[in-house]
Design a protein around this motif. Sequence first.
Motif, mmCIF file in Angstrom:
data_model
loop_
_atom_site.group_PDB
_atom_site.id
_atom_site.type_symbol
_atom_site.label_atom_id
_atom_site.label_comp_id
_atom_site.label_asym_id
_atom_site.label_seq_id
_atom_site.Cartn_x
_atom_site.Cartn_y
_atom_site.Cartn_z
ATOM 1 N N VAL A 120 1.010 -1.213 0.051
ATOM 2 C CA VAL A 120 -0.087 0.105 -0.174
ATOM 3 C C VAL A 120 1.011 1.014 -0.053
ATOM 4 N N MET A 121 0.610 1.942 -1.092
ATOM 5 C CA MET A 121 1.321 3.366 -1.085
ATOM 6 C C MET A 121 0.372 4.722 -1.011
ATOM 7 N N LEU A 122 0.189 5.330 -0.297
ATOM 8 C CA LEU A 122 -0.341 6.943 -0.173
ATOM 9 C C LEU A 122 0.666 7.723 -1.030
ATOM 10 N N VAL A 123 0.470 8.353 -2.043
ATOM 11 C CA VAL A 123 1.356 8.903 -3.029
ATOM 12 C C VAL A 123 0.554 9.974 -3.962
ATOM 13 N N ARG A 124 1.447 10.930 -4.357
ATOM 14 C CA ARG A 124 0.760 12.001 -5.361
ATOM 15 C C ARG A 124 1.421 11.753 -6.585
ATOM 16 N N ASN A 125 0.756 12.312 -7.657
ATOM 17 C CA ASN A 125 1.173 12.133 -9.107
ATOM 18 C C ASN A 125 2.682 12.684 -9.243
ATOM 19 N N ARG A 126 2.906 13.873 -8.501
ATOM 20 C CA ARG A 126 4.182 14.362 -8.645
ATOM 21 C C ARG A 126 5.504 13.583 -7.875
ATOM 22 N N GLU A 127 4.876 12.648 -7.424
ATOM 23 C CA GLU A 127 6.057 11.732 -6.779
ATOM 24 C C GLU A 127 6.135 10.469 -7.614
ATOM 25 N N LEU A 128 5.923 10.339 -8.506
ATOM 26 C CA LEU A 128 5.947 9.380 -9.663
ATOM 27 C C LEU A 128 7.327 8.832 -9.538
ATOM 28 N N ASN A 129 8.421 9.435 -9.532
ATOM 29 C CA ASN A 129 9.837 8.818 -9.550
ATOM 30 C C ASN A 129 10.344 8.089 -8.368
ATOM 31 N N ASP A 130 9.810 8.926 -7.093
ATOM 32 C CA ASP A 130 10.026 8.310 -5.985
ATOM 33 C C ASP A 130 9.087 6.925 -5.650
ATOM 34 N N ALA A 131 8.100 6.934 -6.358
ATOM 35 C CA ALA A 131 7.123 5.803 -6.192
ATOM 36 C C ALA A 131 7.937 4.818 -7.116
ATOM 37 N N LEU A 132 8.346 5.071 -8.064
ATOM 38 C CA LEU A 132 9.109 3.988 -9.034
ATOM 39 C C LEU A 132 10.357 3.335 -8.202
ATOM 40 N N LEU A 187 -3.005 4.875 -3.335
ATOM 41 C CA LEU A 187 -4.095 5.798 -2.923
ATOM 42 C C LEU A 187 -3.677 7.165 -3.057
ATOM 43 N N ASN A 188 -4.398 8.168 -3.408
ATOM 44 C CA ASN A 188 -4.201 9.464 -3.607
ATOM 45 C C ASN A 188 -5.425 10.304 -3.588
ATOM 46 N N ASP A 189 -5.157 11.544 -2.975
ATOM 47 C CA ASP A 189 -6.351 12.657 -2.793
ATOM 48 C C ASP A 189 -6.761 13.117 -3.926
ATOM 49 N N GLU A 190 -6.135 12.980 -5.257
ATOM 50 C CA GLU A 190 -6.377 13.491 -6.474
ATOM 51 C C GLU A 190 -6.417 12.324 -7.408
ATOM 52 N N PRO A 191 -7.017 12.466 -8.517
ATOM 53 C CA PRO A 191 -7.162 11.278 -9.608
ATOM 54 C C PRO A 191 -5.688 10.979 -9.935
ATOM 55 N N PHE A 192 -5.365 9.688 -10.212
ATOM 56 C CA PHE A 192 -3.967 9.521 -10.686
ATOM 57 C C PHE A 192 -3.877 9.737 -12.241
#
Length: 328
Positions: free
Chosen positions: A2-14, A35-40
């Motif tokens: 499970v990852m709570l993450v924002r679109n701008r954190e894509l590189n860190d997520a990868l 999971l994100n508070d805005e649509p991916f």
Amino acid sequence: MVMLVRNRELNDALRSMRFVEDRFNRKFRYPWTFLNDEPFTQEFINYTTGMASGKVQYGLINKDQWSVPDHIDLHKVKKNMEKMVSKNVIYAGSMSYRHMCRYNSGFFYRHELLKNYDWYWRVEPGVEFFCDVDYDPFTYMRTHGKVYGFVMSMYEYLATIETLWDSTKEFVRQNPQYLAADNALDFFVDGKSPSKQGDTEIDGNYNLCHFWSNFEIASLNFWRSPAYSDYFNFLDAQGGFFYERWGDAPIHSLAAGLFLPKDKIHHFGDIGYRHLPYSRCPQDEKSHVSGRCYCSRQDHFDDDGYSCLPRWWKVAGQSEGAGPRPAE
């Protein structure tokens, strides 16, 4: 996963995904839930789907779980935030950080995408894993009767949780049935013997030790239990997520330490892990000569004066955990 993450954190997520997949998940192919508070964005979906070895799902957080509740006095919030900023408290001026802490404390495990799962591994954007995990930690937790697992432990910033301990004591006073026998109270209160189930009062001052929740392998059903649900609802009504800056780490820790017998809490001493600014590296020789781990044994937060792990080992009656767990 499970990852709570924002679109701008894509590189860190990868980056985090690559470590988890290489060190563990390519052998087991567990699913990922983002999971994100805005649509991916489609870009985020495309890249993370390509990185995952298992099924991937993307969830939007309910607005009412990422907003300020009606009972909160926004003028008081603003005033307290300004005071904390003046004292250079970390994330003092961030409302989004407060939403994140509240969401991780009381809502992520209720998300529709997680309703069919019993266990989760929390993965943060931008973390690193230094050692192969050749066994299934979910199976280990289940077969050994564990409920909550962590890697690092440290002290919380007092300025962020000034009333959390008093609120916790009051909750236990009102709900003594939730206090587990053989709990870990002596991890949180210096020189204190564990309270027994049925006690109506916890005395002593909180020493600020907690399990660092950016890494957790734990039972979702514990968070869904009446004890934790009632605890979170009680805390949420106090307003400390906004008036102060209560973190999910001390809240998860206090709940696990007080509502569970301490032998149901597991330290993953075999896992090498980095979440800036801290790292830990297993100290046993076998993990390194075998090639299972690649990290500097000198870069080891367990030995830092800010670490609470030596206290945990004493409370749990364990020797310093360092070696790999058997594939059971």
